[in-house]
Write a protein that holds these residues in place. Structure first.
Motif, PDB file in Angstrom:
ATOM      1  N   GLU A 113       0.865  -1.190   0.000  1.00 30.78           N
ATOM      2  CA  GLU A 113       0.000   0.000   0.000  1.00 30.78           C
ATOM      3  C   GLU A 113       0.897   1.233   0.000  1.00 30.78           C
ATOM      4  O   GLU A 113       0.984   1.958   1.000  1.00 30.78           O
ATOM      5  CB  GLU A 113      -0.930  -0.020   1.212  1.00 30.78           C
ATOM      6  CG  GLU A 113      -1.872  -1.219   1.221  1.00 30.78           C
ATOM      7  CD  GLU A 113      -2.744  -1.268   2.462  1.00 30.78           C
ATOM      8  OE1 GLU A 113      -2.550  -0.428   3.370  1.00 30.78           O
ATOM      9  OE2 GLU A 113      -3.618  -2.142   2.522  1.00 30.78           O
ATOM     10  N   PRO A 114       1.571   1.486  -1.122  1.00 32.14           N
ATOM     11  CA  PRO A 114       2.578   2.549  -1.143  1.00 32.14           C
ATOM     12  C   PRO A 114       1.991   3.924  -0.893  1.00 32.14           C
ATOM     13  O   PRO A 114       0.952   4.282  -1.436  1.00 32.14           O
ATOM     14  CB  PRO A 114       3.169   2.435  -2.552  1.00 32.14           C
ATOM     15  CG  PRO A 114       2.131   1.747  -3.367  1.00 32.14           C
ATOM     16  CD  PRO A 114       1.430   0.815  -2.432  1.00 32.14           C
ATOM     17  N   GLU A 115       2.680   4.664  -0.051  1.00 37.76           N
ATOM     18  CA  GLU A 115       2.258   6.025   0.254  1.00 37.76           C
ATOM     19  C   GLU A 115       3.488   6.905   0.358  1.00 37.76           C
ATOM     20  O   GLU A 115       4.587   6.435   0.649  1.00 37.76           O
ATOM     21  CB  GLU A 115       1.476   6.069   1.566  1.00 37.76           C
ATOM     22  CG  GLU A 115       2.250   5.539   2.766  1.00 37.76           C
ATOM     23  CD  GLU A 115       1.407   5.472   4.018  1.00 37.76           C
ATOM     24  OE1 GLU A 115       1.728   6.198   4.977  1.00 37.76           O
ATOM     25  OE2 GLU A 115       0.441   4.690   4.031  1.00 37.76           O
ATOM     26  N   GLY A 116       3.307   8.180   0.130  1.00 40.81           N
ATOM     27  CA  GLY A 116       4.418   9.106   0.196  1.00 40.81           C
ATOM     28  C   GLY A 116       4.052  10.424  -0.444  1.00 40.81           C
ATOM     29  O   GLY A 116       2.908  10.649  -0.834  1.00 40.81           O
ATOM     30  N   ILE A 117       5.042  11.301  -0.553  1.00 40.84           N
ATOM     31  CA  ILE A 117       4.840  12.587  -1.205  1.00 40.84           C
ATOM     32  C   ILE A 117       5.996  12.843  -2.149  1.00 40.84           C
ATOM     33  O   ILE A 117       7.089  12.318  -1.974  1.00 40.84           O
ATOM     34  CB  ILE A 117       4.726  13.745  -0.187  1.00 40.84           C
ATOM     35  CG1 ILE A 117       5.990  13.841   0.672  1.00 40.84           C
ATOM     36  CG2 ILE A 117       3.489  13.571   0.689  1.00 40.84           C
ATOM     37  CD1 ILE A 117       6.009  15.051   1.577  1.00 40.84           C
ATOM     38  N   GLU A 118       5.744  13.660  -3.166  1.00 38.90           N
ATOM     39  CA  GLU A 118       6.801  14.033  -4.092  1.00 38.90           C
ATOM     40  C   GLU A 118       7.731  15.036  -3.417  1.00 38.90           C
ATOM     41  O   GLU A 118       7.279  16.026  -2.848  1.00 38.90           O
ATOM     42  CB  GLU A 118       6.198  14.646  -5.359  1.00 38.90           C
ATOM     43  CG  GLU A 118       5.486  13.647  -6.255  1.00 38.90           C
ATOM     44  CD  GLU A 118       6.447  12.662  -6.907  1.00 38.90           C
ATOM     45  OE1 GLU A 118       7.638  13.027  -7.075  1.00 38.90           O
ATOM     46  OE2 GLU A 118       6.010  11.557  -7.246  1.00 38.90           O
TER      47      GLU A 118
END
Length: 225
Positions: free
Chosen positions: A44-49
């Motif tokens: 469940e990939p999550e993150g921010i640029e």
């Protein structure tokens, strides 16, 4: 780059266990091992640029020589090339934590390669066939250990997994035994300690080493550590 987290802690695994380090964790993975301990970067990939400038500024604020780039699979990210070039120009010691399935012309002082054995396959999931098709890339492994200082960290769940390690190593006779680490599978301290007991004996008999999971011992299985 799509970044899950950036933090300062200690290296918990392998050759530099206990060394204060800055960590950059990318999000996104091409394998999906069933025992992945960072599902927020894989299943469940999550993150921010984040821009390279932002990341470099944050790392500079930690005032720490060692930088560990991990994931997910960080070598999926094309911008790792200019990112590591900039880190190198600043005098950082760069470690990559990788499964050894993707190769880029990055700067690295240590390739910490965790080859995925059959025990990693997410059986019964939509990722099963994709995982098995991608997890072993001998041409990538061979080039990595030719180009970079390296260590191999094999995740061991059961004693029978040791047979797979031995078979894997037969394919790469150039591997130096002292660069081989066995690491117990698990995210609970008691489970890790129970496996370390018999793993230590097995590793010693083969000239290999044991990799602890020091960050779990110190902080538990928590993010940002």
């Amino acid at each position: 780059m799509w970044i899950s987290e950036v933090f300062h802690s200690v290296q918990g695994e392998g050759r530099y266990t206990g060394v204060p380090s800055s960590f950059v964790r990318t999000s996104g993975c091409n394998l999906r091992c069933w025992f992945c301990d960072t599902p927020y970067t894989s299943w469940e990939p999550e993150g921010i640029e984040r821009s390279l400038e932002e990341l470099v500024a944050e790392i500079t604020g930690f005032d720490c020589e060692h930088v560990v780039i991990t994931g997910g699979e960080p070598l999926l990210v094309p911008d790792m090339v200019p990112f590591t070039q900039q880190l190198r120009s600043m005098g950082h010691f760069i470690t990559f934590e990788t499964a050894g399935t993707v190769l880029r012309d990055v700067e690295a002082d240590l390739m910490s390669i965790s080859p995925k054995l059959a025990n990693s396959t997410p059986v019964g999931t939509p990722w099963e066939s994709r995982h098995d098709a991608r997890r072993h890339r001998p041409e990538v492994i061979r080039e990595m250990i030719r180009r970079f200082p390296y260590q191999l960290k094999f995740v061991i769940d059961q004693p029978s997994d040791l047979n797979d390690v031995e078979q894997w190593l037969k394919e790469f006779p150039e591997v130096v035994a002292e660069n081989v680490f066995l690491m117990p599978q698990g995210t609970e301290i008691q489970e890790l300690r129970s496996k370390e007991g018999w793993l230590a004996e097995e590793a010693d008999s083969r000239g290999w080493q044991i990799s602890p999971r020091k960050h779990i011992e110190l902080f538990g299985n928590t993010r940002g550590t």
